[in-house]
Motif scaffolding. Structure first.
Motif, short mmCIF file in Angstrom:
data_model
loop_
_atom_site.label_atom_id
_atom_site.label_comp_id
_atom_site.label_asym_id
_atom_site.label_seq_id
_atom_site.Cartn_x
_atom_site.Cartn_y
_atom_site.Cartn_z
N CYS A 1 38.63 37.05 34.95
CA CYS A 1 38.60 38.51 34.82
C CYS A 1 38.43 39.14 36.20
O CYS A 1 37.65 38.65 37.01
N ASN B 1 37.87 42.58 36.46
CA ASN B 1 37.43 43.97 36.25
C ASN B 1 36.07 44.30 36.86
O ASN B 1 35.81 45.45 37.17
N PHE B 2 35.24 43.32 37.00
CA PHE B 2 33.92 43.54 37.59
C PHE B 2 33.20 44.74 36.99
O PHE B 2 32.76 45.63 37.73
N CYS B 3 33.09 44.77 35.67
CA CYS B 3 32.21 45.75 35.05
C CYS B 3 30.83 45.45 35.64
O CYS B 3 30.47 44.28 35.79
N TYR C 1 27.80 45.35 34.87
CA TYR C 1 26.75 44.59 34.19
C TYR C 1 27.15 43.14 33.94
O TYR C 1 26.33 42.34 33.51
N CYS C 2 28.40 42.79 34.21
CA CYS C 2 28.96 41.57 33.61
C CYS C 2 29.10 40.41 34.59
O CYS C 2 29.63 40.55 35.69
N VAL D 1 30.82 37.65 33.87
CA VAL D 1 32.03 36.85 33.60
C VAL D 1 32.93 36.66 34.82
O VAL D 1 33.35 35.53 35.11
N PRO D 2 33.24 37.72 35.58
CA PRO D 2 34.11 37.50 36.74
C PRO D 2 33.50 36.51 37.73
O PRO D 2 34.22 35.84 38.48
N GLN E 1 40.01 37.51 28.60
CA GLN E 1 38.91 38.46 28.78
C GLN E 1 39.43 39.88 28.72
O GLN E 1 38.72 40.80 28.33
N HIS F 1 40.84 45.76 26.93
CA HIS F 1 40.08 46.72 27.75
C HIS F 1 40.78 48.08 27.60
O HIS F 1 41.98 48.18 27.83
N ARG G 1 33.80 51.11 34.27
CA ARG G 1 34.75 50.87 33.18
C ARG G 1 36.10 51.55 33.41
O ARG G 1 37.07 51.25 32.74
FE1 SF4 Z 1 35.65 41.44 32.42
FE2 SF4 Z 1 34.95 42.11 29.92
FE3 SF4 Z 1 33.06 41.38 31.68
FE4 SF4 Z 1 34.30 43.73 31.98
S1 SF4 Z 1 32.98 43.12 30.24
S2 SF4 Z 1 33.92 42.22 33.61
S3 SF4 Z 1 36.37 43.25 31.25
S4 SF4 Z 1 34.73 40.08 30.89
#
Ligand code: SF4
Ligand code: 5AD
Length: 455
Positions: A169, A171-173, A175-176, A178-179, A213, A251, A290
């Protein structure tokens, strides 16, 4: 390197149990791990108390997901004393993070630690651990270009399968995590995806879930591939036709009109979209990075519902993001009332090391966040119930999956669970059957199988 706790490899039984935490991606990765293990002659043990190999496929999206893994590993340490042939492996998102990896090592419970980028090498890591009796830690910082799509998965359910269309991913939201643990976004080639799906159709699969993602940005980084709406149309047009196609996660910032038209035009794309909104406050959405406003989100929903009137929309919402005021939270409640979600996953904000939000001031006090959480659920549930009730009297198509206490359970096209009684006729399990809805409850439907399809 530390000596392994595998003291008696001879006592190691070639049976496995995989415990998955987290998202659909992890669940599908676990099916791939099962595919690797069965290819090595391992058989499923049924549970972790009898298995020779226990694999934890971990998630680090929120702190409680991590805590559950540590709790489980405590039990595994105890089990290893009783069963010296037991091998414990921990993979997925947690080992991919330095701090969590150190803590995992400290537990002393894991014989093998591997990350998200080298799932495909798990077989050789296992052999290495067994051959040498030494603990193995192998975490890759980056993806090596190999496509794990080629690993044949052992499906938990013979009729349904996930299909990865992209990994990572970008996107680097804020809080997240995942990236940070799944790496940069990369899309598989359409031909590879279509080949995998053709093989699944031949194997009896009737429903697939395209996984990524952020599936809406599929193909955006490669100039040779199709964009997501085109890919969807290609999958929907496969012959013999696949009855059901789902995709996850979308997204809002990348959801295009072309995608809405593809859903509208292809009957076998399920009338359900999971579209995480996260917050109804523009200030918080911006702090979350976002890249859309509440108005953008609501107009997207209007466009979707205009073109695909029966679509059920579900979402994710985070409560207690740093700096969230009462007014911000009220804006979320107001958005929930306007958006009318068929279902929502609600989360208390969890601070994740390494993310932008972890450095933000103004944490929301725990009791305030808990109160807001309860109010959010109280706002979501009655609306979901109204939506369920709106299905009463209608016939929906259900993929029947299991029979428990005289009731079959499956999912309707809109992803709602549907329960209907066993009337003694031939078993519908594995087929898509029409069910007349007699009662809508919060987040599920009850009905009766019908033998003439009037829809
Ligand atoms: Fe990526 Fe989803 Fe995490 Fe946003 S919330 S960084 S879109 S995985
Ligand atoms: N805290 C709480 N919820 C989170 N999510 C992602 N990161 C966090 C976090 N740090 C939620 C988002 C996302 C879902 C998969 O998990 O709502 O959509």
């Amino acid at each position: 390197m530390a000596r392994n706790t595998i003291k008696a490899v001879d006592k190691h039984k070639k049976t496995y149990h995989i415990i998955s935490f987290g998202c659909q991606m992890n669940a599908h990765d676990s099916e791939k791990l099962a595919g690797i293990l069965q290819g090595m002659g391992y058989t499923p043990a049924g549970d972790e108390t009898t298995a020779g190999l226990v694999v934890y496929n971990t998630c680090c999206i929120r702190e409680n997901a991590e805590n559950r893994v540590f709790g489980n590993l405590g039990y595994m340490k105890y089990m290893k004393q009783k069963n010296p042939g037991l091998v414990v492996a921990v993979g997925g998102c947690m080992p991919q993070q330095e701090a969590a990896l150190e803590k995992l090592k400290e537990t002393g419970a894991a014989d093998i630690l591997f990350g998200t980028h080298n799932l495909h090498t798990f077989g050789s890591l296992l052999e290495q651990a067994l051959d040498t009796g030494i603990k193995v830690t192998d975490i890759w910082q980056e993806w090596d270009g190999s496509d794990r799509g080629y690993i044949s998965a052992v499906r938990e359910n013979p009729w349904r399968s996930g299909v990865n269309i992209m990994y990572g991913c970008d996107n680097f939201c804020s809080y997240c995590v995942v990236p940070l643990v799944r790496g940069r976004e990369r899309s598989r080639k359409p031909d590879e995806i279509l080949d995998e799906i053709r093989a699944l159709i031949n194997d009896g699969v009737v429903e697939i879930m395209l996984l990524g993602q952020n599936v809406n940005s599929y193909g955006q980084k490669s100039n040779d591939g199709a964009a997501f709406p085109e890919l969807l149309r290609l999958v929907a047009g496969l012959k013999p036709a696949l009855p059901r196609i789902r995709f996850m996660t979308s997204h809002p910032k990348d959801l295009s009109l072309e995608l809405i038209h593809a859903i509208r035009d292809c009957e076998n794309i399920c009338r359900h979209i999971h579209l995480p909104v996260q917050s109804g406050s523009d200030k918080i959405l911006q702090a979350m990075n976002r890249k859309y406003t509440r108005e953008d989100y609501l107009s997207l929903l209007s466009a979707l519902r205009r073109e695909v009137p029966d679509i059920t929309v579900t979402t994710d919402i985070i409560v207690g993001f740093p700096g969230e005021t009462d007014d911000d939270f009220e804006a979320t409640l107001e958005l929930v009332r306007q958006a009318r979600f068929g279902g929502a996953f609600t989360f208390l904000y969890s601070k994740r090391e390494g993310t932008k939000a972890a450095e933000m001031d103004c944490p929301v006090p725990e009791n305030t966040a808990n109160e807001r959480f309860a109010r959010l659920v109280d706002t979501i549930n009655p609306i979901a119930l109204e939506i369920s009730k709106s299905w009463e009297g209608r016939i929906v198509q259900v993929l029947a999956e299991k029979l428990e206490k005289g009731m079959f359970t499956g999912r309707a096209g809109n992803n709602m669970p549907v329960h209907f009684p066993d009337n003694g006729a031939s078993s519908p399990i594995g087929s898509i059957v029409p069910v007349k809805i007699t009662e809508g409850r919060t987040f599920f439907l009850i009905g009766e199988q019908c033998y003439q399809n009037h829809e």
